[in-house]
Design an enzyme around this catalytic site. Structure first.
Site, PDB file in Angstrom:
ATOM      1  CG  ASP A   1      -0.058  20.226  60.967  1.00  0.00           C
ATOM      2  OD1 ASP A   1      -0.313  19.225  60.375  1.00  0.00           O
ATOM      3  OD2 ASP A   1      -0.828  21.226  61.032  1.00  0.00           O
ATOM      4  CG  LEU A   2       3.049  21.172  55.539  1.00  0.00           C
ATOM      5  CD1 LEU A   2       4.619  21.519  55.668  1.00  0.00           C
ATOM      6  CD2 LEU A   2       2.892  20.276  54.132  1.00  0.00           C
ATOM      7  CG  ASP A   3      -1.308  22.373  54.926  1.00  0.00           C
ATOM      8  OD1 ASP A   3      -0.163  22.419  54.325  1.00  0.00           O
ATOM      9  OD2 ASP A   3      -1.982  21.549  54.440  1.00  0.00           O
TER      10      ASP A   3
ATOM     11  CB  THR B   1      -1.016  25.527  52.648  1.00  0.00           C
ATOM     12  OG1 THR B   1      -0.861  24.879  53.840  1.00  0.00           O
ATOM     13  CG2 THR B   1       0.325  25.635  51.831  1.00  0.00           C
TER      14      THR B   1
ATOM     15  CE  LYS C   1      -6.728  27.064  59.731  1.00  0.00           C
ATOM     16  NZ  LYS C   1      -6.633  28.385  60.556  1.00  0.00           N
TER      17      LYS C   1
ATOM     18  CB  SER D   1       1.574  16.879  57.184  1.00  0.00           C
ATOM     19  OG  SER D   1       0.428  17.467  56.159  1.00  0.00           O
ATOM     20  CB  ALA D   2      -4.033  15.503  57.206  1.00  0.00           C
TER      21      ALA D   2
ATOM     22  CE  LYS E   1      -2.423  15.520  61.465  1.00  0.00           C
ATOM     23  NZ  LYS E   1      -1.850  16.827  60.993  1.00  0.00           N
TER      24      LYS E   1
ATOM     25  CD  GLU F   1      -1.919  19.299  64.177  1.00  0.00           C
ATOM     26  OE1 GLU F   1      -2.847  20.195  63.967  1.00  0.00           O
ATOM     27  OE2 GLU F   1      -1.963  18.334  63.419  1.00  0.00           O
ATOM     28  CG  ASP F   2      -2.990  24.440  62.026  1.00  0.00           C
ATOM     29  OD1 ASP F   2      -2.583  23.055  62.051  1.00  0.00           O
ATOM     30  OD2 ASP F   2      -3.723  24.852  61.401  1.00  0.00           O
TER      31      ASP F   2
HETATM   32  P1  B16 Z   1      -4.253  17.606  50.848  1.00  0.00           P
HETATM   33  P2  B16 Z   1      -1.946  19.465  57.970  1.00  0.00           P
HETATM   34  C1  B16 Z   1      -4.052  19.321  56.040  1.00  0.00           C
HETATM   35  O1  B16 Z   1      -2.974  19.458  56.370  1.00  0.00           O
HETATM   36  C2  B16 Z   1      -4.846  20.568  56.141  1.00  0.00           C
HETATM   37  O2  B16 Z   1      -4.790  21.263  57.327  1.00  0.00           O
HETATM   38  C3  B16 Z   1      -6.170  20.395  55.519  1.00  0.00           C
HETATM   39  O3  B16 Z   1      -6.802  21.476  55.436  1.00  0.00           O
HETATM   40  C4  B16 Z   1      -6.215  19.735  54.374  1.00  0.00           C
HETATM   41  O4  B16 Z   1      -7.586  19.339  53.890  1.00  0.00           O
HETATM   42  C5  B16 Z   1      -5.528  18.373  54.311  1.00  0.00           C
HETATM   43  O5  B16 Z   1      -4.083  18.550  54.686  1.00  0.00           O
HETATM   44  C6  B16 Z   1      -5.401  17.405  53.146  1.00  0.00           C
HETATM   45  O6  B16 Z   1      -4.595  18.184  52.331  1.00  0.00           O
HETATM   46  O7  B16 Z   1      -5.467  18.117  49.982  1.00  0.00           O
HETATM   47  O8  B16 Z   1      -3.235  18.660  50.306  1.00  0.00           O
HETATM   48  O9  B16 Z   1      -4.100  16.233  50.800  1.00  0.00           O
HETATM   49  O10 B16 Z   1      -2.424  20.531  58.603  1.00  0.00           O
HETATM   50  O11 B16 Z   1      -2.330  18.167  58.355  1.00  0.00           O
HETATM   51  O12 B16 Z   1      -0.646  19.441  57.541  1.00  0.00           O
HETATM   52 MG    MG Z   2      -2.457  21.997  60.201  1.00  0.00          MG
END
Ligand code: B16
Ligand code: MG
Length: 221
Positions: free
Chosen positions: A9-11, A17, A45, A114-115, A145, A169-170
């Site tokens: 996962d990224l964030d 972030t 998240k 990542s989302a 997710k 994953e976090d």
């Molecule tokens: P964006 P991940 C997710 O990333 C974040 O955890 C989540 O808080 C955020 O709303 C989502 O990405 C969408 O991000 O606005 O940059 O498209 O944890 O799946 O890497």
């Molecule tokens: Mg995450």
């Protein structure tokens, strides 16, 4: 040599972030007079941008037109991107680089799952794009997710079965997505919050190469 598909996962796993997402959402919430705290931010998240706005509007019992929602989504993302302008490799979370390097040394395939629709610029700015053999982000999936779509596509791109895949994953939703996909879920963060994960580590500094070797050589998840 045994191989597994390693999906990150990224964030909250590679970079922190969440603090920038919080500040950007907080600005929108303040404008609307909605009380939005760090505790509320936990609910966002791993959740898509569109769903995040709905959660915030629900918190304030706020009814809005699609037109207004679209406007706030754009504003939120512009504000979020302004925090990423100066991002560099110093924002990579502790312990992540050594693990990525070790996996590369061991010729293990690595993917991003990542989302976020901003995943690619973040990987570029932090200089770690070249570690990834496949990237699947918010632009590639239609189901958020805990739907396992993002991880299933990542495994497929690497040419591995779900049972041969390992997810870091976090978020609760992300751990559930990995479990639903029948992948080995490794939670990064608090073990109470992430109790559904097969293993939980506070952060990557707590993951050693012995553990990585063990999961590489485990027959299947
Ligand atoms: P964006 P991940 C997710 O990333 C974040 O955890 C989540 O808080 C955020 O709303 C989502 O990405 C969408 O991000 O606005 O940059 O498209 O944890 O799946 O890497
Ligand atoms: Mg995450």
């Amino acid at each position: 040599m045994a191989k597994k598909a390693f999906i990150f996962d990224l964030d909250g796993v590679i970079v922190d972030t969440a603090k920038y997402h919080y500040l950007a959402w907080k600005k929108i919430a303040d404008t609307l007079g909605i009380n939005f705290t760090h505790e509320h931010n936990e609910l966002l998240k791993g959740v898509s941008r569109v769903r995040s706005l709905d959660i915030i509007l629900d918190l304030g019992k706020f009814d809005a037109s699609q037109e207004d929602k679209d406007k706030w989504l754009v504003q939120k993302n512009e504000e979020y991107l302004s925090y990423l302008v100066d991002m560099d490799e110093s924002e990579i979370l502790p312990g992540v680089f050594p693990i990525l390097k070790y996996l590369k040394e061991k010729q293990q395939p690595i993917a991003l799952g990542s989302a976020s629709k901003n995943a690619r610029p973040i990987l570029e700015k932090t200089g770690i794009m070249s570690y990834f053999d496949a990237i699947v982000d918010g632009n590639d999936v239609s189901n958020a997710k805990p739907d396992p779509e993002v991880f299933l596509i990542a495994a497929q791109k690497l040419g591995f079965t779900p049972e041969e895949s390992i997810v870091f994953e976090d978020s609760i939703a992300g751990v559930q997505a990995a479990n639903i996909a029948k992948m080995l879920s490794i939670g990064i963060g608090d073990d109470t919050t992430l109790h559904e994960a097969k293993y939980v580590f506070q952060d990557f500094t707590h993951i050693d190469t012995h553990f990585i070797d063990t999961i590489i050589n485990k027959r299947v998840n």
